[in-house]
Motif scaffolding. Structure first.
Motif, PDB file in Angstrom:
ATOM      1  N   PHE A 165       0.825  -1.205   0.000  1.00  0.00           N
ATOM      2  CA  PHE A 165       0.000   0.000   0.000  1.00  0.00           C
ATOM      3  C   PHE A 165       0.863   1.260   0.000  1.00  0.00           C
ATOM      4  CE2 PHE A 165      -2.590   3.409   1.624  1.00  0.00           C
ATOM      5  CZ  PHE A 165      -3.833   3.178   1.058  1.00  0.00           C
ATOM      6  N   ARG A 166       0.484   2.233  -0.829  1.00  0.00           N
ATOM      7  CA  ARG A 166       1.072   3.577  -0.822  1.00  0.00           C
ATOM      8  C   ARG A 166      -0.052   4.600  -0.876  1.00  0.00           C
ATOM      9  NH1 ARG A 166       3.437   5.076  -5.231  1.00  0.00           N
ATOM     10  NH2 ARG A 166       2.962   3.277  -6.553  1.00  0.00           N
ATOM     11  N   GLY A 167       0.191   5.779  -0.333  1.00  0.00           N
ATOM     12  CA  GLY A 167      -0.810   6.844  -0.371  1.00  0.00           C
ATOM     13  C   GLY A 167      -1.578   6.953   0.932  1.00  0.00           C
ATOM     14  N   SER A 168      -2.772   7.528   0.852  1.00  0.00           N
ATOM     15  CA  SER A 168      -3.598   7.769   2.043  1.00  0.00           C
ATOM     16  C   SER A 168      -4.608   6.645   2.238  1.00  0.00           C
ATOM     17  CB  SER A 168      -4.333   9.109   1.905  1.00  0.00           C
ATOM     18  OG  SER A 168      -3.420  10.172   1.789  1.00  0.00           O
ATOM     19  N   LYS A 169      -4.598   6.048   3.432  1.00  0.00           N
ATOM     20  CA  LYS A 169      -5.544   4.962   3.732  1.00  0.00           C
ATOM     21  C   LYS A 169      -6.937   5.495   4.066  1.00  0.00           C
ATOM     22  CE  LYS A 169      -2.328   1.361   5.167  1.00  0.00           C
ATOM     23  NZ  LYS A 169      -2.008   0.334   6.190  1.00  0.00           N
ATOM     24  N   GLY A 202      -5.630  14.205   1.166  1.00  0.00           N
ATOM     25  CA  GLY A 202      -4.536  13.229   1.072  1.00  0.00           C
ATOM     26  C   GLY A 202      -4.088  12.952  -0.358  1.00  0.00           C
ATOM     27  N   SER A 203      -3.463  11.798  -0.539  1.00  0.00           N
ATOM     28  CA  SER A 203      -2.908  11.418  -1.846  1.00  0.00           C
ATOM     29  C   SER A 203      -3.559  10.136  -2.352  1.00  0.00           C
ATOM     30  CB  SER A 203      -1.392  11.223  -1.735  1.00  0.00           C
ATOM     31  OG  SER A 203      -1.083  10.248  -0.755  1.00  0.00           O
ATOM     32  N   THR A 204      -3.419   9.880  -3.635  1.00  0.00           N
ATOM     33  CA  THR A 204      -4.054   8.727  -4.284  1.00  0.00           C
ATOM     34  C   THR A 204      -3.582   7.422  -3.652  1.00  0.00           C
ATOM     35  OG1 THR A 204      -4.156   9.928  -6.375  1.00  0.00           O
ATOM     36  CG2 THR A 204      -4.391   7.531  -6.481  1.00  0.00           C
ATOM     37  N   PRO A 205      -4.503   6.590  -3.156  1.00  0.00           N
ATOM     38  CA  PRO A 205      -4.115   5.274  -2.620  1.00  0.00           C
ATOM     39  C   PRO A 205      -3.766   4.323  -3.758  1.00  0.00           C
ATOM     40  CG  PRO A 205      -6.493   5.564  -2.520  1.00  0.00           C
ATOM     41  CD  PRO A 205      -5.939   6.853  -3.020  1.00  0.00           C
ATOM     42  N   ILE A 206      -2.695   3.569  -3.577  1.00  0.00           N
ATOM     43  CA  ILE A 206      -2.207   2.668  -4.627  1.00  0.00           C
ATOM     44  C   ILE A 206      -1.812   1.329  -4.014  1.00  0.00           C
ATOM     45  CG2 ILE A 206      -0.434   2.303  -6.406  1.00  0.00           C
ATOM     46  CD1 ILE A 206      -0.175   5.387  -6.540  1.00  0.00           C
ATOM     47  N   CYS A 207      -2.237   0.250  -4.642  1.00  0.00           N
ATOM     48  CA  CYS A 207      -1.783  -1.090  -4.275  1.00  0.00           C
ATOM     49  C   CYS A 207      -0.894  -1.596  -5.402  1.00  0.00           C
ATOM     50  CB  CYS A 207      -2.981  -2.037  -4.092  1.00  0.00           C
ATOM     51  SG  CYS A 207      -4.022  -1.609  -2.679  1.00  0.00           S
TER      52      CYS A 207
END
Length: 467
Positions: free
Chosen positions: A130-134, A146-151
């Motif tokens: 996981f990267r970004g904001s949960k 926040g920022s785009t969540p990315i898996c």
């Protein structure tokens, strides 16, 4: 003969009242627009000049809502767009772009629409990082916090670039030279890079795209952070630095003076006189913020509408040896009171004027031009109605400075502040630079918000480059 005499008296009877100023059906009447069917459900409206010809009607909605119609213009005794008898304008709830495009994971809760203050939470499937904001919250300006969540996976050369809310992506290969292409759901507009390329260094080219609705705006805080961050990286090239000569001795290299900044403000009919005066204040604030850096930029300032006016030219600014030359330029800006009353907006002509100045600089000293950092900052609503598309002129500016050399792209930065209630964001997106981790297009509802943004820059600028 009698017929000729009658014709003579008839002509005199028609002409004399006009010469004497007597009332005539041919004289200009006071033109006004109807007052009916202008209300907006859930909101109110203001008029720039009552119901007279040329008056601009703007709709106002409470926080968290937006008007279904932003404005109307009184022209030739009718409003444009024309009010509908059966359905009036209304204040609608602000929504945020759909986050359900989230890949390789789950978003909670799953809703058809997401309104202001709605909260979403994200998690990844197994084997994905996981990267970004949960956790993200839908904000009143139509953007997620926040920022785009990315898996993504760690095995690719470039990290998974993600799929921003409201968009779709073509391309799932992330090796060197692989491309990904984005598009936004209708009626959203893509701001940022439509195509990104995985580069040797493991970074994606361009700027992460975002999907904007007509009512979407940047907050002064986020615009301040993004603009000051980009400006720092660009103005830093003009700082003094140390370098070793052939004998290994350290010498000071002074890059000051090799920074050319072009600032232009829209003064066309779609811009209120109050906003025009505000724009002049905004320019002075911008120059003040740049002065926090230890640089001595050269300036060209332009006012544009149907045509353009140079408050000062880049060539004359460099020729002027007066230490107070910037003070003189700011005084000329203050003294410029004429707001173009023509309805035309020719953005292509503005960029053509900037291109013309740049060509003169190149022809004057090609070596100095190649070493110069070029920054263009334009304040406009992007509503051009003459002169055609400005993009070809912008492309010519890019070619002149970069000569299609990727290593020279850092020498040019094209910013646009889209200001107003009716910003042509799709057109503006083609007029700005698209650089990795930088933002060059800022959309703010009015110039007071732009000024608030510059106020927020005081601390971030002075901390890094105090005088």
């Amino acid at each position: 003969m009698e017929c000729k005499q009658c014709l003579k008296w008839l002509m005199l009877a028609m002409i004399c009242p006009l010469i004497a100023g007597a009332p005539s059906s041919m004289s200009k009447r006071n033109i006004s627009c109807p007052e009916e069917n202008l209300t907006i459900t859930g909101g109110s409206f203001v008029l720039s000049n009552n119901y007279s010809d040329g008056s601009l009607l703007r709709y106002i909605c409470p926080n968290g809502y937006y008007p279904s119609i932003q404005s109307r213009l009184c022209q030739d005794e009718q409003w444009t767009p024309k009010p509908k008898i059966r359905k009036s304008a209304e204040c609608k709830k602000v929504t945020c772009p759909s986050p359900r495009v989230f890949e390789n994971g789950e978003v909670h809760p799953y809703q058809v629409k997401y309104y202001v203050n709605d909260t979403t939470r994200y998690s990844c499937n197994s084997d994905y990082t996981f990267r970004g904001s949960k956790v993200r919250v839908c904000q009143p300006n139509g953007k997620w916090s926040g920022s785009t969540p990315i898996c993504g996976r760690d095995s690719d050369h470039c990290p998974d670039p993600g799929v921003p809310p409201g968009s779709s992506r073509a391309g799932n290969m992330f090796s060197i030279d692989d491309k990904v292409t984005y598009r936004c759901e209708k009626p959203l507009t893509l701001i940022g890079s439509k195509v990104r390329v995985c580069q040797d260094g493991g970074q994606w080219s361009g700027t992460e795209p975002q999907c904007y609705a007509d009512f979407t705006y940047d907050t002064p805080e986020e615009a301040s952070e993004a603009f000051s961050s980009s400006l720092k990286s660009n103005l830093a090239v003009s700082q003094q630095y140390e370098e070793e000569d052939q004998q290994g001795k350290k010498i000071t290299m002074d890059q000051s003076g090799k920074l050319d900044i072009y600032i232009a403000v829209d003064a066309s009919d779609s811009i209120d006189k109050k906003d025009f005066d505000n724009a002049k204040t905004t320019i002075k604030m911008l120059i003040d913020k740049i002065s926090f850096y230890q640089v001595s930029p050269n300036y060209e300032i332009l006012i544009f509408a149907t045509d353009f006016v140079r408050i000062n030219s880049m060539r004359n600014f460099k020729r002027n040896e007066d230490k107070e030359k910037l003070t003189s330029v700011l005084k000329d800006l203050d003294d410029y009171e004429s707001k173009d009353d023509k309805t035309g907006t020719n953005i292509a002509k503005l960029y053509s004027a900037i291109l013309e100045s740049m060509i003169m600089e190149r022809d004057s000293n090609a070596t100095a031009f190649s070493e110069t950092q070029h920054i263009v900052i334009v304040f406009t609503d992007g509503q051009a109605n003459m002169g055609g598309n400005a993009k070809p002129k912008v492309d010519q500016i890019k070619h002149l400075v970069t000569k299609n050399d990727p290593n020279r792209e850092k020498k040019l930065d094209l910013y646009v502040f889209g200001v107003g209630k009716d910003v042509n964001q799709d057109e503006i997106n083609d007029l700005v630079s698209h650089k990795d981790q930088e933002k060059h297009f800022f959309k703010l509802p009015d110039l007071t918000k732009v000024q608030e943004m510059f106020d927020n820059m005081i601390g971030t600028v002075s901390i890094f480059h105090p005088k």
